[in-house]
Design an enzyme around this catalytic site. Structure first.
Site, PDB file in Angstrom:
ATOM      1  N   GLY A 197       0.835  -1.195   0.000  1.00 43.60           N
ATOM      2  CA  GLY A 197       0.000   0.000   0.000  1.00 43.60           C
ATOM      3  C   GLY A 197       0.868   1.243   0.000  1.00 43.60           C
ATOM      4  O   GLY A 197       2.046   1.184   0.360  1.00 43.60           O
ATOM      5  N   GLN A 208       3.262   9.852   1.201  1.00 41.10           N
ATOM      6  CA  GLN A 208       4.488   9.070   1.021  1.00 41.10           C
ATOM      7  C   GLN A 208       5.197   9.368  -0.299  1.00 41.10           C
ATOM      8  O   GLN A 208       6.359   9.012  -0.479  1.00 41.10           O
ATOM      9  CB  GLN A 208       4.175   7.565   1.096  1.00 41.10           C
ATOM     10  N   CYS A 252       6.373  -0.222   7.049  1.00 40.10           N
ATOM     11  CA  CYS A 252       5.966   0.904   6.230  1.00 40.10           C
ATOM     12  C   CYS A 252       7.130   1.330   5.349  1.00 40.10           C
ATOM     13  O   CYS A 252       8.264   1.408   5.825  1.00 40.10           O
ATOM     14  CB  CYS A 252       5.546   2.061   7.139  1.00 40.10           C
ATOM     15  N   LEU A 253       6.854   1.594   4.080  1.00 42.69           N
ATOM     16  CA  LEU A 253       7.919   2.003   3.160  1.00 42.69           C
ATOM     17  C   LEU A 253       8.564   3.323   3.594  1.00 42.69           C
ATOM     18  O   LEU A 253       9.699   3.597   3.232  1.00 42.69           O
ATOM     19  CB  LEU A 253       7.351   2.154   1.737  1.00 42.69           C
ATOM     20  N   HIS A 273      -4.031   1.218   7.715  1.00 39.60           N
ATOM     21  CA  HIS A 273      -2.672   1.767   7.747  1.00 39.60           C
ATOM     22  C   HIS A 273      -2.546   2.928   6.755  1.00 39.60           C
ATOM     23  O   HIS A 273      -2.052   4.005   7.106  1.00 39.60           O
ATOM     24  CB  HIS A 273      -1.676   0.643   7.420  1.00 39.60           C
ATOM     25  N   GLU A 274      -3.008   2.703   5.529  1.00 42.32           N
ATOM     26  CA  GLU A 274      -2.856   3.750   4.498  1.00 42.32           C
ATOM     27  C   GLU A 274      -3.724   4.970   4.806  1.00 42.32           C
ATOM     28  O   GLU A 274      -3.286   6.104   4.610  1.00 42.32           O
ATOM     29  CB  GLU A 274      -3.207   3.189   3.112  1.00 42.32           C
ATOM     30  N   HIS A 324      -2.243   7.381   7.188  1.00 45.52           N
ATOM     31  CA  HIS A 324      -1.258   8.290   6.578  1.00 45.52           C
ATOM     32  C   HIS A 324      -1.908   9.607   6.154  1.00 45.52           C
ATOM     33  O   HIS A 324      -1.264  10.662   6.184  1.00 45.52           O
ATOM     34  CB  HIS A 324      -0.642   7.653   5.321  1.00 45.52           C
TER      35      HIS A 324
HETATM   36 ZN    ZN Z   1       2.853   3.294   5.702  1.00 43.83          ZN
END
Ligand code: ZN
Length: 149
Positions: free
Chosen positions: A46, A51, A89-90, A131-132, A135
């Site tokens: 995701g 991000q 998380c990226l 999670h997304e 953000h």
């Molecule tokens: Zn993340």
């Protein structure tokens, strides 16, 4: 399509609240395509607007690299149950941990053409969506993490 740079923890943009998308134009489609490519290239499941440096309420999700979901202005309209999820998380390299999330959710969102849809998600898909969408409000999984390992 083009890959975009992934913003890493420490940058202010990850902590800001995103604005709603108001224009469903070609640049929105391009952004979503770029986010999908960036997510796949990074082996992520995701990716959310901040991000890639965009403070708009957009996210892409793919639990398995085959099924893709795009969300514009997503809202979780109902949730039930709980599950403990192991997350990373990226934007937060090298850390993962457990987070409590709802087990089932219903998401109201728009697609890239401005059509509204309702998605029922549970398990891993619900986990990634939560999670997304966090953000989009400047919340990172480490804020909710139960324990580091
Ligand atoms: Zn993340």
């Amino acid at each position: 399509m083009a890959r975009r740079m992934i913003v890493k923890i420490g940058e202010d943009i990850l902590r800001k609240k995103c604005k709603e998308v108001t224009e469903f134009d070609a640049s929105l489609g391009e952004l979503l395509d770029d986010m999908k490519e960036t997510m796949l290239d990074a082996d992520g499941v995701g990716l959310a607007g901040p991000q890639v440096g965009i403070l708009r309420r957009v996210a892409v999700v793919s639990p398995n690299g085959k099924n893709f979901y795009e969300f514009v202005n997503p809202v979780i309209v109902s949730s039930s149950g709980t599950q403990i999820c192991r997350e990373g998380c990226l934007s937060v390299p090298g850390i993962n941990g457990e987070v409590e999330r709802p087990k089932k959710i219903e998401v109201m969102a728009y697609d890239r053409n401005g059509r509204r849809f309702l998605l029922k998600a549970e398990g891993f898909l619900a986990n990634i969506c939560c999670h997304e969408f966090d953000h989009l409000d400047g919340i990172l999984f480490i804020d909710k993490m139960m324990g580091k390992r």
